[in-house]
Write a protein that holds these residues in place. Structure first.
Motif, PDB file in Angstrom:
ATOM      1  N   LYS A 267       0.478  -1.265  -0.029  1.00 55.45           N
ATOM      2  CA  LYS A 267       0.461  -0.529  -0.144  1.00 55.45           C
ATOM      3  C   LYS A 267       0.686   1.258   0.219  1.00 55.45           C
ATOM      4  N   TYR A 268       1.841   1.561   0.672  1.00 57.67           N
ATOM      5  CA  TYR A 268       3.136   2.316   0.691  1.00 57.67           C
ATOM      6  C   TYR A 268       3.565   2.784  -0.687  1.00 57.67           C
ATOM      7  N   VAL A 269       4.113   1.314  -1.648  1.00 60.70           N
ATOM      8  CA  VAL A 269       3.985   1.805  -2.477  1.00 60.70           C
ATOM      9  C   VAL A 269       3.708   2.296  -3.481  1.00 60.70           C
ATOM     10  N   ARG A 270       2.436   1.784  -3.615  1.00 55.63           N
ATOM     11  CA  ARG A 270       0.774   1.640  -4.193  1.00 55.63           C
ATOM     12  C   ARG A 270       0.652   3.188  -4.044  1.00 55.63           C
ATOM     13  N   ASP A 271       0.552   3.931  -2.787  1.00 54.11           N
ATOM     14  CA  ASP A 271      -0.123   4.963  -2.713  1.00 54.11           C
ATOM     15  C   ASP A 271       1.076   6.097  -3.315  1.00 54.11           C
ATOM     16  N   PHE A 272       2.483   5.301  -2.787  1.00 57.27           N
ATOM     17  CA  PHE A 272       3.475   6.290  -3.180  1.00 57.27           C
ATOM     18  C   PHE A 272       3.292   6.971  -5.474  1.00 57.27           C
TER      19      PHE A 272
ATOM     20  N   ILE B 124      -0.465   8.773  -6.225  1.00 53.82           N
ATOM     21  CA  ILE B 124      -0.946   9.972  -4.798  1.00 53.82           C
ATOM     22  C   ILE B 124      -0.019  10.939  -5.304  1.00 53.82           C
ATOM     23  N   ASP B 125       1.340  10.093  -5.241  1.00 55.62           N
ATOM     24  CA  ASP B 125       2.673  11.728  -5.543  1.00 55.62           C
ATOM     25  C   ASP B 125       2.860  11.545  -6.283  1.00 55.62           C
ATOM     26  N   ILE B 126       2.915  10.714  -6.829  1.00 50.21           N
ATOM     27  CA  ILE B 126       4.129  10.691  -8.722  1.00 50.21           C
ATOM     28  C   ILE B 126       3.063  10.528  -9.649  1.00 50.21           C
ATOM     29  N   THR B 127       2.239  10.344  -9.750  1.00 49.89           N
ATOM     30  CA  THR B 127       1.341  10.417 -10.948  1.00 49.89           C
ATOM     31  C   THR B 127       1.087  12.259 -11.142  1.00 49.89           C
ATOM     32  N   PRO B 128       0.768  12.308 -10.459  1.00 50.73           N
ATOM     33  CA  PRO B 128       0.784  14.028 -10.951  1.00 50.73           C
ATOM     34  C   PRO B 128       1.530  14.469 -12.245  1.00 50.73           C
ATOM     35  N   HIS B 129       2.843  14.198 -11.496  1.00 53.15           N
ATOM     36  CA  HIS B 129       3.642  14.503 -12.244  1.00 53.15           C
ATOM     37  C   HIS B 129       4.910  14.179 -14.104  1.00 53.15           C
ATOM     38  N   VAL B 130       3.368  12.707 -13.499  1.00 53.30           N
ATOM     39  CA  VAL B 130       4.430  11.780 -14.897  1.00 53.30           C
ATOM     40  C   VAL B 130       2.904  11.852 -15.853  1.00 53.30           C
ATOM     41  N   PRO B 131       3.891  12.586 -16.848  1.00 54.70           N
ATOM     42  CA  PRO B 131       2.862  12.906 -17.952  1.00 54.70           C
ATOM     43  C   PRO B 131       3.368  11.552 -18.878  1.00 54.70           C
ATOM     44  N   ALA B 132       1.660  10.672 -19.728  1.00 51.05           N
ATOM     45  CA  ALA B 132       2.200   9.096 -20.168  1.00 51.05           C
ATOM     46  C   ALA B 132       2.630   8.936 -21.554  1.00 51.05           C
TER      47      ALA B 132
ATOM     48  N   VAL C 113      10.969  18.011  -4.811  1.00 51.25           N
ATOM     49  CA  VAL C 113      11.127  19.340  -4.713  1.00 51.25           C
ATOM     50  C   VAL C 113       9.361  20.255  -6.331  1.00 51.25           C
ATOM     51  N   LYS C 114       8.738  19.392  -6.554  1.00 53.80           N
ATOM     52  CA  LYS C 114       7.948  19.400  -7.513  1.00 53.80           C
ATOM     53  C   LYS C 114       6.498  18.972  -6.907  1.00 53.80           C
ATOM     54  N   MET C 115       6.650  18.085  -5.304  1.00 58.45           N
ATOM     55  CA  MET C 115       5.478  18.390  -4.761  1.00 58.45           C
ATOM     56  C   MET C 115       5.563  18.883  -3.291  1.00 58.45           C
ATOM     57  N   ILE C 116       6.880  19.574  -3.249  1.00 58.05           N
ATOM     58  CA  ILE C 116       6.929  21.254  -2.121  1.00 58.05           C
ATOM     59  C   ILE C 116       6.134  22.162  -2.611  1.00 58.05           C
TER      60      ILE C 116
ATOM     61  N   GLN D 178       2.136  19.622  -1.954  1.00 57.66           N
ATOM     62  CA  GLN D 178       1.303  18.191  -1.648  1.00 57.66           C
ATOM     63  C   GLN D 178       1.380  17.311  -0.055  1.00 57.66           C
ATOM     64  N   ASN D 179       1.563  16.621   0.120  1.00 61.34           N
ATOM     65  CA  ASN D 179       1.531  16.315   1.106  1.00 61.34           C
ATOM     66  C   ASN D 179       2.563  15.048   1.434  1.00 61.34           C
ATOM     67  N   PRO D 180       3.894  15.376   2.348  1.00 60.43           N
ATOM     68  CA  PRO D 180       4.761  14.813   1.228  1.00 60.43           C
ATOM     69  C   PRO D 180       5.333  13.326   2.272  1.00 60.43           C
ATOM     70  N   VAL D 181       4.598  12.860   3.313  1.00 65.18           N
ATOM     71  CA  VAL D 181       4.771  11.703   4.266  1.00 65.18           C
ATOM     72  C   VAL D 181       5.235  10.732   3.681  1.00 65.18           C
ATOM     73  N   ARG D 182       5.349  10.187   2.763  1.00 67.98           N
ATOM     74  CA  ARG D 182       5.975   8.850   2.209  1.00 67.98           C
ATOM     75  C   ARG D 182       7.382   9.455   1.985  1.00 67.98           C
ATOM     76  N   VAL D 183       8.026  10.285   2.338  1.00 68.41           N
ATOM     77  CA  VAL D 183       9.579  10.559   1.415  1.00 68.41           C
ATOM     78  C   VAL D 183       9.502  10.372   2.855  1.00 68.41           C
ATOM     79  N   ALA D 184       9.380  11.921   3.586  1.00 66.87           N
ATOM     80  CA  ALA D 184       9.791  12.439   4.288  1.00 66.87           C
ATOM     81  C   ALA D 184      10.061  10.533   5.059  1.00 66.87           C
ATOM     82  N   PHE D 185       9.006   9.550   5.115  1.00 66.55           N
ATOM     83  CA  PHE D 185       9.791   8.537   5.873  1.00 66.55           C
ATOM     84  C   PHE D 185      10.935   8.073   5.635  1.00 66.55           C
ATOM     85  N   MET D 186      10.281   7.850   4.171  1.00 67.61           N
ATOM     86  CA  MET D 186      11.709   7.537   3.342  1.00 67.61           C
ATOM     87  C   MET D 186      13.086   7.495   3.831  1.00 67.61           C
ATOM     88  N   ILE D 187      13.088   8.558   3.487  1.00 64.67           N
ATOM     89  CA  ILE D 187      13.996   9.346   4.200  1.00 64.67           C
ATOM     90  C   ILE D 187      14.718   9.882   5.073  1.00 64.67           C
TER      91      ILE D 187
END
Length: 478
Positions: A317-322, A325-333, A379-382, A386-395
């Motif tokens: 779930k952690y990976v899927r949410d990342f 929620i976190d990455i898809t807005p910044h990745v055009p297909a 950088v884009k999330m900040i 956006q809520n950087p909860v998963r990336v903050a946890f990773m770091i």
């Protein structure tokens, strides 16, 4: 199990590609594509001459030479069905430690039209903040002053190209196959900066006679342990000293910019394009960043294999949410790519029991991976609040992984970070959590100025130390 033999006579094949860095990924990816293509008789001039530069390469060199450079590749299907291939695409293999002049002569040879590279993300010797080539590096300085006796990849290619020019042996392409955004531009930056500092005349020749296409490569390829060698050979029935195994998914997208010609790789599934940016962004932001995201928490929880970690519902779930929620807005297909299907396939690939990739491989050299895979989107999330909860946890987990070197189960481990600077090591040793945010890997932005990120990160640092990764992760995903 049946082994698919290569469909050509090796004696009819000529080396047209020189590859530097004959590791498992090269042998499972580029060499595999060439192996399939060489079955076409009109492609016989595109064999591979492998080059190893490091003292640590001695074992793989000796093992491959002992079996005429042939090896087996086991492609592990997500459906549990595997396919074993005999690979003969590597025609020659030079080890620079024993014969550096042979490497230089081969670069200069007219039949070599392409130099390909897998020298790792950190191997391009670029400053993580400015992206400038580090001319002050001690080994670089040594090669700049002693062009006839190179030790680095930059020194070897510069001297080889100098010989090539002097012999009148024509233009050549340098193709990076490393996981870097715009890897061709990165390679051009690194090599042309070195060459310009050493030889202005050669720099002019390179400008007119060398192209650096961008490319995107993708195939999960674990390291091969001694236990893997026994397992793979039992299945193939071949006493292979250097077997490789990989997943069944493979992708290679290349900018079609080859000044001296190229193989007809499109016949075996390679995609050529005018711009690889969208493919690079998708792969680095989703696959590579997700690999890094799951690696440190999974390792600290006590997992050592990716497929085992992917049986953990919290990690999935952690990976899927990342990704969603976190990455898809910044990745055009990319054109023709179904992003939802790509993400679904990634979860399948990570969980592939036949591949069973090592988490330690994903953890390796995080200092070089964070700037490429994580920081551009953080950088884009900040910026977008956006809520950087998963990336903050990773770091925070990355800090714990580097600093304490003991997992939730109380088991000690060793880290592998070949590119840590003395300043990085000092920041890791500090007991002030925010000092870690000054690490060279994070310097593309001032993380300390992102108040919400710092608040989350410092809380995770405290919670991981007092409660363990498992408890903190569970709170994040639920």
């Amino acid at each position: 199990m049946n082994v698919e033999n290569y469909g050509y006579e090796r004696k009819t094949v000529q080396s047209g590609i020189l590859h530097i860095g004959v590791g498992n990924f090269h042998r499972a990816h580029q060499a595999f594509y060439n192996n399939q293509l060489l079955a076409d008789k009109d492609q016989c001039k595109w064999g591979i001459c492998g080059v190893c530069l490091l003292p640590s390469d001695e074992k793989v060199v000796n093992n491959l030479r002992a079996q005429n450079l042939d090896y087996t590749l086991t492609v592990c299907g997500r459906n549990g069905e595997d396919q074993i291939y005999q690979i003969g695409a590597i025609q020659e293999l030079f080890w620079a430690v024993e014969n550096p002049q042979a490497v230089l002569d081969k670069i200069a040879e007219s039949a070599i039209k392409i130099i390909t590279l897998t020298i790792t993300e950190g191997g391009y010797n670029l400053d993580k903040i400015t992206n400038k080539f580090i001319l002050e590096d001690e080994k670089i300085q040594q090669d700049l002053k002693n062009p006839g006796h190179p030790t680095t990849v930059f020194g070897f290619i510069a001297q080889g190209l100098r010989q090539r020019r002097d012999l009148g042996n024509g233009s050549i392409t340098i193709l990076s196959c490393d996981n870097l955004q715009h890897n061709g531009n990165t390679a051009k930056n690194a090599f042309t900066t070195f060459i310009a500092a050493q030889d202005k005349d050669l720099a002019e020749w390179v400008e007119a006679n060398v192209t650096f296409p961008n490319s995107m490569v993708d195939r999960i390829t674990p390291a091969t342990t001694p236990e893997d060698v026994q397992r793979l050979n039992k299945r193939s029935g071949i006493a292979d000293l250097a077997p490789v195994y990989c997943e069944d998914f493979t992708q290679w997208v290349i900018e079609d910019n080859f000044i001296a010609g190229r193989p007809a790789w499109e016949r075996v599934g390679v995609a050529f394009t005018n711009d690889v940016t969208a493919f690079e962004n998708m792969k680095l932001s989703l696959l590579n960043a997700s690999h890094l995201l799951l690696s440190y928490p999974s390792f600290l929880k006590g997992y050592r294999k990716v497929d085992d970690a992917m049986q953990d519902e919290d990690i999935v779930k952690y990976v899927r949410d990342f990704m969603n929620i976190d990455i898809t807005p910044h990745v055009p297909a990319p054109e023709g790519q179904d992003l939802a299907e790509y993400k679904r396939t990634l979860i399948e690939r990570f969980a592939n029991r036949s591949v069973s990739d090592q988490i330690s491989r994903l953890c390796f050299d995080g200092i070089s991976k964070f700037p490429v895979y994580v920081m551009p989107n953080l950088v884009k999330m900040i910026q977008d609040s956006q809520n950087p909860v998963r990336v903050a946890f990773m770091i925070a987990a990355y800090r714990y992984y580097l600093k304490y070197q003991i997992d939730d189960q109380g088991l000690p481990y060793q880290i592998a970070e070949p590119w840590l600077s003395p300043e990085d090591k000092s920041l890791i040793a500090s007991n002030e959590p925010t000092d870690f945010l000054g690490l060279s890997a994070f310097k593309s932005t001032n993380l300390k100025a992102a108040a919400h990120f710092v608040e989350l990160y410092t809380q995770f640092v405290s919670d991981i130390k007092s409660k363990g990764v498992e408890t903190v992760l569970k709170a994040i995903v639920r």
